[in-house]
Design a protein around this motif. Structure first.
Motif, short mmCIF file in Angstrom:
data_model
loop_
_atom_site.label_atom_id
_atom_site.label_comp_id
_atom_site.label_asym_id
_atom_site.label_seq_id
_atom_site.Cartn_x
_atom_site.Cartn_y
_atom_site.Cartn_z
N UNK A 19 1.60 5.60 49.25
CA UNK A 19 2.33 6.86 49.16
C UNK A 19 3.16 7.04 50.43
N UNK A 20 4.42 7.40 50.24
CA UNK A 20 5.37 7.48 51.35
C UNK A 20 5.05 8.67 52.25
N UNK A 21 5.09 8.45 53.57
CA UNK A 21 4.82 9.53 54.51
C UNK A 21 6.04 10.43 54.61
N UNK A 22 5.82 11.74 54.51
CA UNK A 22 6.93 12.69 54.43
C UNK A 22 7.43 13.13 55.80
N UNK A 52 -0.16 1.82 33.75
CA UNK A 52 -0.16 3.10 34.47
C UNK A 52 0.38 2.81 35.86
N UNK A 53 1.51 3.43 36.22
CA UNK A 53 2.22 3.15 37.47
C UNK A 53 2.26 4.44 38.29
N UNK A 54 1.60 4.43 39.45
CA UNK A 54 1.52 5.64 40.28
C UNK A 54 2.14 5.42 41.66
N UNK A 55 2.86 6.43 42.10
CA UNK A 55 3.42 6.46 43.45
C UNK A 55 3.30 7.90 43.94
N UNK A 56 3.89 8.21 45.10
CA UNK A 56 3.80 9.59 45.58
C UNK A 56 4.04 9.72 47.06
N UNK A 98 4.64 6.56 36.25
CA UNK A 98 4.01 7.51 35.33
C UNK A 98 3.49 8.75 36.05
N UNK A 99 3.20 8.60 37.34
CA UNK A 99 2.61 9.72 38.10
C UNK A 99 3.19 9.70 39.51
N UNK A 100 3.71 10.86 39.94
CA UNK A 100 4.14 11.03 41.33
C UNK A 100 3.18 12.04 41.96
N UNK A 101 2.22 11.53 42.72
CA UNK A 101 1.20 12.39 43.29
C UNK A 101 1.62 12.84 44.68
N UNK A 102 1.26 14.06 45.03
CA UNK A 102 1.46 14.58 46.38
C UNK A 102 0.09 14.98 46.93
N UNK A 103 -0.16 14.65 48.19
CA UNK A 103 -1.48 14.98 48.74
C UNK A 103 -1.64 16.46 49.01
#
Length: 661
Positions: A19-22, A52-56, A98-103
């Motif tokens: 997951x990319x650091x903001x 199932x492909x997840x990033x965020x 499929x999913x863009x998650x944010x912490x």
């Protein structure tokens, strides 16, 4: 896969990116990872998997708290803005997540708190104090032995002594179990060089307990039973891979988790391999969960003219490149130019070369010629004339063999090699045109069926190649197939040649897929753009130049100074020190001698931009070893208030060996 012919079920496949650091807008090196993951996800779907492909985005930490404060906004407002930028770029690059998650997602934060409590209750987490040297930009504590020249080994900046109450995770409790797992599952860490690094540098020497909470800042997920603590980076960020599937540590996990965990592939940058192959599997062991099947630490994509820097105006962003070349061309560049294990290089010159040679000529010109000849000689009709020659069989064999090789390369995650195999189809088609000379066949009415067969074979070969290309250049694949009036060929049907329906018609208005570019014109635009970016990055000038006051050292006599020997040196070779994140090792020509000098300047200079520089050198220092590498001198640098370094270089042209006096 299910072998039941009447069953519609598909085998699940779960792939994630880091997951990319903001902390800011991602550059093209960051964007490479999401495009790489997308190409794998698309290909797995083509193979028949239920993907199932997840990033965020990773959104907590002291750095973000400080950046938000500097902008005069709340941390949440700051991460909302940057997360929006990241998602916009991921969407621009046509990635099929499929999913863009944010912490900062509520369900993620809730589960992190429950996980922390569970690990504490079972004795894996305990409270203590962390005392050591702290680097604020890296948010890292270091022991004195880990420092390099008294500074942070990661970024080279100053560190400060700090003591802080914190919770710790007992890493050593699970170390032997993890070592055994890695030995029993050689496919777990890829490439193999990454596995060897983790075993030899971290696991086998022994793990220290890991700090998993902080009290010196507040922008994080509070520890539920001790709210003055916030959960520290890795226990928060890494758990996204399971919370994004609906994991619940109370045993109430959702259907997605039950279906897709364990992950088939965690795709990450090589710089965070340690956290994903040591910390993450140990957390999972403590939660009594199966480990991911594979962690792949991909190499870096580097700028061709040296390290990307806002002050140079040479930072490359995906949206900028798309404005120049288009989405699929940028996807092609970043995927094709990255070796399996070593770093890849991207430059404007290389991109223009690839655009003109690979995309405009090999692919675009092939499609245009084939369609144009079909329209010219047969009114757009593609029919199999049934007149075959030996050269046809060679074309068919190359096409079908390239399909098999592409599949094998993708199973090994060798994406660049897979693209090369696909382009071998297009290269062979171009050669086939030269061999069969359709323009010559068209002059003989008796050879009309042979001409029809040649154009049919070309159309069929391009249909197969374009269908394979969909995972890497989806828009281009769709455009080619549309112009051929062809259906996308399923991977399972690519074991035979000749499925294009005889009698179908191609478009009567072929579209230019990729236009050739003039390098001079491109570079003029690039130079203007970089000059503008550099001007924006420079601080506003004031009437008075900034100064720095430092603590004075004791006075010395001239005799003391005369003991030091300074000369001009020319750097003829430079490379990174493997065991250090800060050090570069340079071979420096001084007169007729060559000295090896190790310097803590990796955060400020790339090895490539060091070579050829004339620098000022202290040449009579007693040799010493830094990170196990012998250093026979010192390069002189200036350092500003922010810790930025600049090599001291002669103002005028001076030969290597000239005395500095």
């Amino acid at each position: 896969m299910c072998q039941n012919q009447d069953c519609n079920c598909k085998k699940p496949y779960y792939i994630t990116t880091a997951i990319a650091y903001t902390s800011g807008k991602p550059h093209i090196g960051n964007t490479y990872e999401i495009v790489l993951a997308d190409s794998i996800a698309r290909y797995k779907r083509a193979q028949g998997y239920d993907v199932r492909f997840q990033t965020g985005t990773d959104e907590h930490g002291q750095k973000i708290e400080l950046k938000a404060e500097a902008e005069g906004i709340t941390p949440k407002e700051f991460v909302d803005k940057v997360a929006g930028q990241i998602k916009t770029i991921w969407d621009l690059m046509n990635t099929s997540y499929d999913k863009f998650i944010r912490t900062t997602d509520e369900d993620h934060e809730k589960q992190v708190q429950k996980i922390f409590k569970k690990l504490y209750d079972q004795g894996d987490i305990y409270k203590g104090y962390y005392e050591g040297m702290y680097c604020t930009p890296c948010e890292s504590f270091w022991t004195p032995s880990q420092l390099v020249d008294g500074k942070c080994p990661d970024c080279g900046r100053e560190v400060q002594p700090a003591k802080e109450e914190a919770y710790f995770f007992k890493m050593s409790k699970y170390a032997d179990r993890l070592i055994a797992y890695i030995n029993e599952h050689p496919e777990f860490i890829q490439p193999v060089s990454r596995k060897n690094e983790m075993m030899n540098n971290f696991l086998l020497p022994g793990l220290q307990d890991l700090c998993v909470s902080r009290t010196s800042f507040t922008w994080g997920i509070p520890v539920s039973f001790d709210p003055k603590h916030v959960t520290y980076v890795w226990l928060d960020a890494l758990t996204n891979y399971i919370t994004g599937l609906g994991y619940d540590c109370d045993g109430e996990s959702g259907d997605l988790f039950k279906k897709y965990w364990p992950a088939d592939l965690h795709l990450i940058g090589k710089d965070i391999i340690r956290f994903h192959t040591i910390y993450w599997p140990i957390f999972l062991m403590a939660l009594d969960l199966p480990l991911p099947k594979q962690v792949f630490g991909h190499p870096w994509l580097l700028q061709g003219d040296g390290k990307m820097s806002k002050s140079k105006g040479n930072v490359l962003y995906a949206d900028t490149l798309v404005d120049f070349f288009g989405v699929d061309a940028v996807r092609y560049f970043v995927l094709h130019e990255m070796p399996f294990e070593n770093d890849g290089v991207i430059s404007w010159e290389l991109m223009v070369e690839r655009m003109n040679s690979d995309l405009a000529n090999i692919l675009g010109n092939l499609v245009n010629r084939t369609i144009s000849m079909t329209n010219k000689y047969f009114g757009g009709e593609v029919r199999n004339g049934g007149v075959s020659e030996a050269v046809d069989e060679d074309l068919k064999n190359v096409v079908l063999e390239s399909v098999k090789k592409t599949d094998a390369k993708m199973n090994d995650l060798r994406v660049a090699d897979a693209i090369t195999e696909i382009f071998n189809i297009f290269r062979r088609c171009n050669k086939y045109i030269d061999e069969t000379m359709p323009w010559s066949l068209a002059k003989d009415e008796e050879k009309k069926d042979r001409l029809a067969t040649v154009l049919y074979n070309l159309t069929e070969a391009i249909t197969i190649g374009a269908s394979l290309l969909e995972s890497f250049m989806p828009e281009t694949s769709e455009k080619i197939l549309a112009q051929l009036h062809a259906q996308k060929r399923e991977l399972a049907d690519m074991n035979q040649f000749g499925l294009y329906p005889s009698g179908e018609h191609v478009t009567d208005k072929p579209e230019i897929l990729f236009a050739r570019m003039d390098l001079k014109e491109v570079m003029e635009k690039v130079e203007a753009m970089q000059a503008s970016a550099k001007a924006e990055a420079e601080p506003e000038k004031t009437d008075e130049e900034p100064v720095i006051d430092i603590e004075a050292k004791p006075e010395i006599t001239y005799d003391d100074f005369a003991k030091l020997q300074f000369q001009v040196g020319e750097i003829i070779k430079c490379e990174a020190v493997k065991k250090s994140k800060k050090l570069l090792c340079s071979q420096v020509k001084i007169g007729s001698q060559v000295k090896q000098i190790v310097s803590g300047i990796k955060a400020h200079y790339s090895p490539e931009e060091m070579v050829g520089k004339k620098v000022m050198v202290v040449v009579n220092l007693k040799p010493a070893k830094l990170a196990g590498v012998l250093s026979e001198g010192m390069l002189l640098c200036a350092e500003d208030a922010d810790g930025n370094l600049s090599l001291m270089v002669p103002e005028k042209k001076m030969p290597a060996g000239a005395e500095i006096c």
